[in-house]
Design a protein around this motif. Sequence first.
Motif, PDB file in Angstrom:
ATOM      1  N   ASP B 203      -4.469 -42.023  27.981  1.00  0.00           N
ATOM      2  CA  ASP B 203      -3.799 -43.614  27.710  1.00  0.00           C
ATOM      3  C   ASP B 203      -2.352 -43.333  26.945  1.00  0.00           C
ATOM      4  O   ASP B 203      -1.554 -44.280  27.412  1.00  0.00           O
ATOM      5  CB  ASP B 203      -4.839 -44.144  26.775  1.00  0.00           C
ATOM      6  N   ILE B 204      -2.104 -42.353  26.546  1.00  0.00           N
ATOM      7  CA  ILE B 204      -0.677 -42.206  25.846  1.00  0.00           C
ATOM      8  C   ILE B 204      -0.126 -41.031  26.767  1.00  0.00           C
ATOM      9  O   ILE B 204      -0.260 -39.912  26.289  1.00  0.00           O
ATOM     10  CB  ILE B 204      -0.770 -41.874  24.401  1.00  0.00           C
ATOM     11  N   PRO B 205       0.817 -41.391  27.719  1.00  0.00           N
ATOM     12  CA  PRO B 205       1.092 -40.222  28.778  1.00  0.00           C
ATOM     13  C   PRO B 205       1.928 -39.014  27.880  1.00  0.00           C
ATOM     14  O   PRO B 205       1.857 -38.087  28.202  1.00  0.00           O
ATOM     15  CB  PRO B 205       2.017 -41.036  29.493  1.00  0.00           C
ATOM     16  N   GLU B 206       2.497 -39.603  26.695  1.00  0.00           N
ATOM     17  CA  GLU B 206       3.098 -38.566  25.915  1.00  0.00           C
ATOM     18  C   GLU B 206       2.261 -37.698  24.813  1.00  0.00           C
ATOM     19  O   GLU B 206       2.980 -37.173  23.915  1.00  0.00           O
ATOM     20  CB  GLU B 206       4.241 -38.877  25.508  1.00  0.00           C
ATOM     21  N   ASP B 207       0.866 -37.670  25.009  1.00  0.00           N
ATOM     22  CA  ASP B 207       0.275 -37.426  23.959  1.00  0.00           C
ATOM     23  C   ASP B 207       0.088 -35.676  24.492  1.00  0.00           C
ATOM     24  O   ASP B 207      -0.517 -34.916  25.029  1.00  0.00           O
ATOM     25  CB  ASP B 207      -1.275 -37.729  23.917  1.00  0.00           C
ATOM     26  N   MET B 208       1.058 -35.099  23.435  1.00  0.00           N
ATOM     27  CA  MET B 208       1.281 -33.513  23.843  1.00  0.00           C
ATOM     28  C   MET B 208      -0.097 -32.736  23.450  1.00  0.00           C
ATOM     29  O   MET B 208      -0.008 -31.591  23.876  1.00  0.00           O
ATOM     30  CB  MET B 208       2.320 -32.979  23.187  1.00  0.00           C
ATOM     31  N   SER B 209      -1.124 -33.421  22.770  1.00  0.00           N
ATOM     32  CA  SER B 209      -2.393 -32.410  22.385  1.00  0.00           C
ATOM     33  C   SER B 209      -3.335 -32.309  23.614  1.00  0.00           C
ATOM     34  O   SER B 209      -3.899 -31.511  23.796  1.00  0.00           O
ATOM     35  CB  SER B 209      -3.207 -33.203  21.543  1.00  0.00           C
ATOM     36  N   ARG B 210      -2.831 -32.937  24.812  1.00  0.00           N
ATOM     37  CA  ARG B 210      -3.278 -33.030  26.065  1.00  0.00           C
ATOM     38  C   ARG B 210      -2.787 -31.968  27.142  1.00  0.00           C
ATOM     39  O   ARG B 210      -2.920 -31.966  28.357  1.00  0.00           O
ATOM     40  CB  ARG B 210      -3.729 -34.249  26.754  1.00  0.00           C
ATOM     41  N   GLU B 211      -1.562 -31.508  26.656  1.00  0.00           N
ATOM     42  CA  GLU B 211      -0.712 -30.906  27.771  1.00  0.00           C
ATOM     43  C   GLU B 211      -0.808 -29.492  27.663  1.00  0.00           C
ATOM     44  O   GLU B 211      -0.911 -28.866  26.709  1.00  0.00           O
ATOM     45  CB  GLU B 211       0.709 -31.287  27.340  1.00  0.00           C
ATOM     46  N   HIS B 212      -1.141 -28.603  28.662  1.00  0.00           N
ATOM     47  CA  HIS B 212      -1.394 -27.326  29.040  1.00  0.00           C
ATOM     48  C   HIS B 212      -1.467 -27.217  30.685  1.00  0.00           C
ATOM     49  O   HIS B 212      -1.327 -27.951  31.329  1.00  0.00           O
ATOM     50  CB  HIS B 212      -2.602 -26.952  28.309  1.00  0.00           C
ATOM     51  N   VAL B 213      -1.179 -25.775  30.754  1.00  0.00           N
ATOM     52  CA  VAL B 213      -1.074 -25.397  32.141  1.00  0.00           C
ATOM     53  C   VAL B 213      -2.462 -25.830  32.627  1.00  0.00           C
ATOM     54  O   VAL B 213      -3.366 -25.778  32.127  1.00  0.00           O
ATOM     55  CB  VAL B 213      -0.737 -24.015  32.291  1.00  0.00           C
ATOM     56  N   TYR B 214      -2.336 -26.083  34.071  1.00  0.00           N
ATOM     57  CA  TYR B 214      -3.233 -26.652  34.758  1.00  0.00           C
ATOM     58  C   TYR B 214      -4.588 -25.348  35.110  1.00  0.00           C
ATOM     59  O   TYR B 214      -5.719 -25.677  34.709  1.00  0.00           O
ATOM     60  CB  TYR B 214      -3.099 -27.063  36.283  1.00  0.00           C
ATOM     61  N   GLU B 215      -4.144 -24.253  35.090  1.00  0.00           N
ATOM     62  CA  GLU B 215      -5.183 -23.147  35.363  1.00  0.00           C
ATOM     63  C   GLU B 215      -4.543 -21.845  34.939  1.00  0.00           C
ATOM     64  O   GLU B 215      -3.215 -21.526  35.146  1.00  0.00           O
ATOM     65  CB  GLU B 215      -5.621 -22.895  37.048  1.00  0.00           C
ATOM     66  N   HIS B 216      -5.092 -20.816  34.480  1.00  0.00           N
ATOM     67  CA  HIS B 216      -4.670 -19.749  33.971  1.00  0.00           C
ATOM     68  C   HIS B 216      -4.059 -19.004  34.921  1.00  0.00           C
ATOM     69  O   HIS B 216      -2.930 -18.276  34.659  1.00  0.00           O
ATOM     70  CB  HIS B 216      -5.945 -18.842  33.637  1.00  0.00           C
ATOM     71  N   SER B 217      -4.488 -18.896  36.287  1.00  0.00           N
ATOM     72  CA  SER B 217      -3.594 -18.208  37.326  1.00  0.00           C
ATOM     73  C   SER B 217      -2.505 -18.720  37.577  1.00  0.00           C
ATOM     74  O   SER B 217      -1.419 -17.943  37.914  1.00  0.00           O
ATOM     75  CB  SER B 217      -4.466 -18.219  38.571  1.00  0.00           C
ATOM     76  N   GLY B 218      -2.339 -19.918  37.432  1.00  0.00           N
ATOM     77  CA  GLY B 218      -0.830 -20.622  37.510  1.00  0.00           C
ATOM     78  C   GLY B 218      -0.072 -20.213  36.556  1.00  0.00           C
ATOM     79  O   GLY B 218       1.173 -19.735  36.574  1.00  0.00           O
ATOM     80  N   TYR B 219      -0.513 -20.035  35.148  1.00  0.00           N
ATOM     81  CA  TYR B 219       0.300 -19.668  34.067  1.00  0.00           C
ATOM     82  C   TYR B 219       0.948 -17.816  34.120  1.00  0.00           C
ATOM     83  O   TYR B 219       2.079 -17.484  34.213  1.00  0.00           O
ATOM     84  CB  TYR B 219      -0.480 -19.438  32.714  1.00  0.00           C
ATOM     85  N   LEU B 220      -0.381 -17.358  34.899  1.00  0.00           N
ATOM     86  CA  LEU B 220       0.089 -15.747  34.995  1.00  0.00           C
ATOM     87  C   LEU B 220       1.191 -15.676  36.247  1.00  0.00           C
ATOM     88  O   LEU B 220       2.178 -14.818  35.957  1.00  0.00           O
ATOM     89  CB  LEU B 220      -1.206 -15.009  35.535  1.00  0.00           C
TER      90      LEU B 220
END
Lengths: 441, 306
Positions: B203-220
């Motif tokens: 609901d709050i697009p800038e809610d940074m508590s919801r922000e993280h990489v989509y999947e671990h493999s993408g992060y690697l």
Amino acid sequence: MIQRAYIVPGQPHIYLAPERNAGWASLRQAYQAVGREIANSGAELLLVYSTQWFSVIGHLMQVDPNPKWTLVDQNWYEFGEIPYSFRIDPAFGELYAGICKANGMQASTVNYHGFPIDTGSVVALKLLNPDNAIPASIVSCNIYAERDESRALGFAARAAIEQYGKKTIVVCVTNLSNRYEVGDIDPSRDRVSSAKDDEWNRKILEMLGEGRLEDVAQVAREFGREANADMGFKAIWWLGALMGEHNRYDGKVWDYEPVWGTGSAIVELTPSAKELDFEKEFDEAAPAIAVTGGTGLQTHNVLGEAPKRDEQDTEDATPVIRTERAPKPVGPYPHARRVGDLLFLSGIGPRTPGTNEIPVGIEAQTRRCIENIRAILEDAGSSLDNILDVTVYLTDMKRDFERFNAVYAEYLGHVQPTRTTVGVDSLPTPIDVELKVIASQ
Amino acid sequence: MNGQIVGGLLAPHPPHIVYGENHWRNEPKSECGWEVLRWGYERARKHFLAKKPDVILVHSPHWQTVIGHHFLGVPEFHGLSVDPIFPNLFRYKYDIKVDVELAELIAEEGRNDGLVTKLMRNPNFRVDYGTIVSCHMINPEWDIPIVGISSNNSPYYFSNEMGQTQMIRLGQATRRAIEKSGRRAILLASNTLSHRHFTTESDIPEDMSREHVYEHSGYLWDMKVIDLMRTGRTKELIAVLPEFMDHAVSEVKAGSLAWMLSALNFPDYPGELYGYWTVIGTGNAVVGWDPQLKAAATTQGAAASV
């Protein structure tokens, strides 16, 4: 409420440069002929789905009542620009988005000055509805949506159309094979970029010409892989779900031409009552909307929680089913209600549609009951084969059970729904049997 | 003419970072958001604008073409950019000056090398938001002309490698044209790294508590390619990009990074990581290459060996 559907291409060549290629001109003529057909159809709404309006966050519905701009296509700007001013039906877009949300899908409405309406929607509306005589609604194509999500979006569209109650024509903007020539070509020598793609296109068009929409939906994945079909041809899943997921249409292929190497066709599909020699054999279950609290899209939902339902949404999510092919209800209730992909039928008795005549004998009454149920399910886009659970009410268990059971087995023995049979003192009308059914879509 | 590339930046374009900034040009307003990336951009901006570039070149994944490589070919563009995907976050008034002369020169160099190139001459053309966001983050004053370059998707129909090969040739043509032009140029590769989005928005697009990489493999994958950048192993990086495209749905498939690294002649000196963070699940890194750092490293090496 759904009068018919059209599949159309969305390249600007057809609108802006028909003089450069006979095929483009032919497509434009076919487009305009369809436009005249639509103008004379009495349609009150054009619902447009375009593969060129990409979305990422669920699906978007255009609700600006009068979007205006001058479109310069990012790739084909050399052909010129297209000023547009469209008449949009915001109420339908709001309803459609609301039903999607109630079904656990992510959906938003769009009403922003300067929002870039995609080239496919612009070309389709300019050619099909040049005077804005019929209000339109436009829905986006989610780049991640697979079959379940696309079907859920189609079911929601059907529910919205039924609730809205206006005569609707559905327009699906999609190419067939989508392999563009990668360099400059002489437009007069345009052709489908490979024989393989052309063969696939013709195969798909043969099926669509025979009205076999669901068969095309079943092979869409193969078509997408083999012919690089436009957005994996996911548009056909949306259209199939919206139209009822069967093959009983009158199909007409208006035209098929190459546009810069792609396969572009104009196809008309009209629901029909024709009988088929054999029934469908589908390979996949219905999408898990409402049952699990979300569509397949929700499996990607890491950011947000499933939307909360309020009473209005719940009402929107369970459209009623009424059909002239079954006897009228004897009280203030519909024949059925849909919740997600489930159909809950009222108790259905053996009266004959139209005359209300009650057949004599338990065999004839059972047969009539099940035929009435068949009509309701089919008009809701389902079939007897999708029945999950049956409750049977008999007014004389001792006398009628065996003969009832024999007829029941004839119709539903192979389907094997769960069943409960109870004896009751009486039913509201002088009938011997009534069936209460739950079925999937 | 002694033109030169004075810097190259991996400069991703999610509109969220402009939204988080609350710049007057963008209508929607936020409470906060994606600060790590925005602060990284601020440091990069300070470093590279100090080089007094004459022109900023940007290769954008959101100007998608199928017949060759297109260049903005009108001296000025003014208008409103409404993001078709995130219209709730990005409705930006732009005033852009274009270095048409340099655009024509690159197009000509590309044509001479067998590439299909075109100049877009319609002033009503709406400049894509990828171009706008990347340029805004490096030069929000818009007082330096740009060269806007499309991403040509069609060679990727055949294979990732074929697409990348063409982007490398475009990069070489770009370098030759800049050298002939006498300009001091900064290059922006406007793509993210791993590119799998969430498909819902809080609901709050800038809610940074919801922000993280989509999947671990993408992060690697993101960490692997960033490590190659930070250690100056860009030829190795180019070799793994086709695999990265498939495994992490990476936006490097748009060709922007390959184009820039090629124009920089595949730096063998470290790129400076200014920031990495995710935007609706996608991996975004701001990484800069400063050719002066290579010169400094070479000089120091020579001094040490005396």
